[in-house]
Design a protein around this motif. Sequence first.
Motif, PDB file in Angstrom:
ATOM      1  N   ASN A   1     -87.939  33.857  91.369  1.00 48.89           N
ATOM      2  CA  ASN A   1     -86.732  34.353  92.287  1.00 48.89           C
ATOM      3  C   ASN A   1     -85.443  34.173  91.672  1.00 48.89           C
ATOM      4  O   ASN A   1     -85.015  32.915  91.617  1.00 48.89           O
ATOM      5  CB  ASN A   1     -86.768  33.743  93.682  1.00 48.89           C
ATOM      6  CG  ASN A   1     -87.920  34.173  94.195  1.00 48.89           C
ATOM      7  OD1 ASN A   1     -87.954  35.118  95.126  1.00 48.89           O
ATOM      8  ND2 ASN A   1     -88.983  33.211  94.322  1.00 48.89           N
ATOM      9  N   GLU A   2     -84.958  35.162  90.933  1.00 53.38           N
ATOM     10  CA  GLU A   2     -83.547  35.108  90.082  1.00 53.38           C
ATOM     11  C   GLU A   2     -82.358  35.091  91.066  1.00 53.38           C
ATOM     12  O   GLU A   2     -82.464  35.422  92.099  1.00 53.38           O
ATOM     13  CB  GLU A   2     -83.437  36.081  89.085  1.00 53.38           C
ATOM     14  CG  GLU A   2     -84.618  35.953  88.210  1.00 53.38           C
ATOM     15  CD  GLU A   2     -84.500  35.287  87.102  1.00 53.38           C
ATOM     16  OE1 GLU A   2     -83.888  34.074  87.263  1.00 53.38           O
ATOM     17  OE2 GLU A   2     -85.081  35.350  85.862  1.00 53.38           O
ATOM     18  N   PRO A   3     -81.093  34.617  90.560  1.00 49.92           N
ATOM     19  CA  PRO A   3     -79.977  34.584  91.226  1.00 49.92           C
ATOM     20  C   PRO A   3     -79.631  36.275  91.862  1.00 49.92           C
ATOM     21  O   PRO A   3     -80.057  36.934  90.789  1.00 49.92           O
ATOM     22  CB  PRO A   3     -78.920  34.191  90.292  1.00 49.92           C
ATOM     23  CG  PRO A   3     -79.373  33.219  89.466  1.00 49.92           C
ATOM     24  CD  PRO A   3     -81.108  33.872  89.310  1.00 49.92           C
TER      25      PRO A   3
ATOM     26  N   PRO B   1     -80.799  30.449  94.000  1.00 51.27           N
ATOM     27  CA  PRO B   1     -81.679  30.525  94.928  1.00 51.27           C
ATOM     28  C   PRO B   1     -82.358  29.215  95.386  1.00 51.27           C
ATOM     29  O   PRO B   1     -82.826  29.080  96.708  1.00 51.27           O
ATOM     30  CB  PRO B   1     -82.800  31.273  93.894  1.00 51.27           C
ATOM     31  CG  PRO B   1     -82.158  32.126  93.172  1.00 51.27           C
ATOM     32  CD  PRO B   1     -80.908  31.213  92.790  1.00 51.27           C
TER      33      PRO B   1
ATOM     34  N   HIS C   1     -83.411  29.183  89.697  1.00 50.63           N
ATOM     35  CA  HIS C   1     -84.390  30.078  89.992  1.00 50.63           C
ATOM     36  C   HIS C   1     -85.573  29.070  90.396  1.00 50.63           C
ATOM     37  O   HIS C   1     -85.729  28.249  89.806  1.00 50.63           O
ATOM     38  CB  HIS C   1     -84.819  31.104  89.174  1.00 50.63           C
ATOM     39  CG  HIS C   1     -85.689  30.757  87.845  1.00 50.63           C
ATOM     40  ND1 HIS C   1     -85.169  30.942  86.709  1.00 50.63           N
ATOM     41  CD2 HIS C   1     -86.770  30.072  87.750  1.00 50.63           C
ATOM     42  CE1 HIS C   1     -85.930  30.594  85.980  1.00 50.63           C
ATOM     43  NE2 HIS C   1     -86.891  30.052  86.419  1.00 50.63           N
TER      44      HIS C   1
ATOM     45  N   VAL D   1     -81.525  27.175  98.966  1.00 51.70           N
ATOM     46  CA  VAL D   1     -82.135  27.711 100.229  1.00 51.70           C
ATOM     47  C   VAL D   1     -82.932  26.194 100.708  1.00 51.70           C
ATOM     48  O   VAL D   1     -83.139  26.199 101.717  1.00 51.70           O
ATOM     49  CB  VAL D   1     -82.796  28.805 100.281  1.00 51.70           C
ATOM     50  CG1 VAL D   1     -84.122  28.747  99.511  1.00 51.70           C
ATOM     51  CG2 VAL D   1     -83.015  29.473 101.703  1.00 51.70           C
TER      52      VAL D   1
ATOM     53  N   PHE E   1     -81.701  36.730  99.560  1.00 50.31           N
ATOM     54  CA  PHE E   1     -82.920  35.930  99.348  1.00 50.31           C
ATOM     55  C   PHE E   1     -83.957  36.968  99.437  1.00 50.31           C
ATOM     56  O   PHE E   1     -84.388  37.571 100.710  1.00 50.31           O
ATOM     57  CB  PHE E   1     -83.142  35.034 100.364  1.00 50.31           C
ATOM     58  CG  PHE E   1     -81.958  33.833 100.031  1.00 50.31           C
ATOM     59  CD1 PHE E   1     -81.983  33.058  98.978  1.00 50.31           C
ATOM     60  CD2 PHE E   1     -80.840  33.359 101.046  1.00 50.31           C
ATOM     61  CE1 PHE E   1     -81.275  31.974  98.677  1.00 50.31           C
ATOM     62  CE2 PHE E   1     -80.375  32.435 100.875  1.00 50.31           C
ATOM     63  CZ  PHE E   1     -80.156  31.591  99.895  1.00 50.31           C
TER      64      PHE E   1
ATOM     65  N   ILE F   1     -88.687  34.116  98.678  1.00 51.59           N
ATOM     66  CA  ILE F   1     -88.056  32.993  99.131  1.00 51.59           C
ATOM     67  C   ILE F   1     -88.709  32.571 100.332  1.00 51.59           C
ATOM     68  O   ILE F   1     -88.964  31.299 100.730  1.00 51.59           O
ATOM     69  CB  ILE F   1     -86.391  33.201  98.955  1.00 51.59           C
ATOM     70  CG1 ILE F   1     -85.911  32.866  97.731  1.00 51.59           C
ATOM     71  CG2 ILE F   1     -85.719  31.740  99.931  1.00 51.59           C
ATOM     72  CD1 ILE F   1     -85.873  31.700  97.035  1.00 51.59           C
TER      73      ILE F   1
ATOM     74  N   PRO G   1     -77.743  32.997  97.831  1.00 60.33           N
ATOM     75  CA  PRO G   1     -78.768  33.573  97.064  1.00 60.33           C
ATOM     76  C   PRO G   1     -78.313  33.445  95.723  1.00 60.33           C
ATOM     77  O   PRO G   1     -79.431  33.724  94.730  1.00 60.33           O
ATOM     78  CB  PRO G   1     -78.816  34.943  97.760  1.00 60.33           C
ATOM     79  CG  PRO G   1     -77.593  35.148  98.388  1.00 60.33           C
ATOM     80  CD  PRO G   1     -77.001  33.851  98.780  1.00 60.33           C
ATOM     81  N   GLN G   2     -77.335  33.392  95.076  1.00 58.19           N
ATOM     82  CA  GLN G   2     -76.845  33.414  93.632  1.00 58.19           C
ATOM     83  C   GLN G   2     -77.518  32.072  92.914  1.00 58.19           C
ATOM     84  O   GLN G   2     -77.213  31.984  91.914  1.00 58.19           O
ATOM     85  CB  GLN G   2     -75.248  33.517  93.498  1.00 58.19           C
ATOM     86  CG  GLN G   2     -74.677  34.828  93.849  1.00 58.19           C
ATOM     87  CD  GLN G   2     -74.645  35.160  95.326  1.00 58.19           C
ATOM     88  OE1 GLN G   2     -74.695  34.182  96.220  1.00 58.19           O
ATOM     89  NE2 GLN G   2     -74.337  36.392  95.817  1.00 58.19           N
TER      90      GLN G   2
END
Length: 243
Positions: A142-144, A219, A138, A222, A148, A184, A216-217
């Motif tokens: 922003n958690e998995p 974060p 994270h 990205v 996003f 994100i 996105p799993q």
Amino acid sequence: MEFIITETYDQMSRAAADAIAAKVRSCPDCTLGLATGSTPIGTYACLVADHKDGTLDFSDVTTFNLDEYAGLAPEHRQSYRYFMNDNLFDHVNIDKARTHVPNGANADADAVCNGYEQAIWDNGGIDLQLLGLGHNGHIGFNEPADAFPVGTHAVQLTESTINANSRLFDSIDDVPRSAYTMGIGTIMGAREVLVVVSGADKADIVAKAFCGPVVPQVPASVLQLHPACTVICDAEAASKLPR
Ligand code: GLP
């Protein structure tokens, strides 16, 4: 993506502080995005030392913090506002009116999050965003997830994050279950990003986030797509990066 690998935590902290100080010196009215957690504490200590040495002036700097626990008032010792005052703002010549942390005391999530996102962009966006890295990848809070998140929003914290952050609370039951965080998209909108990571317990996620697929799993993965992202790791955190 650029990597700076240092031997020690102190060297990591100094390198991150040097990058932030260089930004403030070259652009005294810049906007910094700031992070909490244990990792940036040494970075903030270096910035305070630079200020006390007379080499760093925060008088025209604006800041936006990444996140805040929902339900904690600014005076609460575990709130991120308290953390920032304690580790940085109270020790430098920053104008507190220019320091922004989402208001955890306001239960109206839409008002807090929409207002915060708007304030960032009304201010011209973030010049340099400092980030730590959670064990599950994270950034901010922003958690998995399956996608996003774009802007500042309210999140339910995962068990992994609640467990990791419980060390700072009297009991795990005291850890808030939700938070307000930049999205994100907000983070990726920063003109430069600086990630600090320390310790062997982060080695797996460093390799996964920065050398694995962008999903996105995870974060933080990205950030591989950000045009100006620097990761500063100590040797332990970097130990599983491919050579
Ligand atoms: C918290 C914060 C994050 C931070 C993460 C890692 O969950 N919301 O912004 O990066 O913890 O913290 P630490 O540096 O203590 O490992």
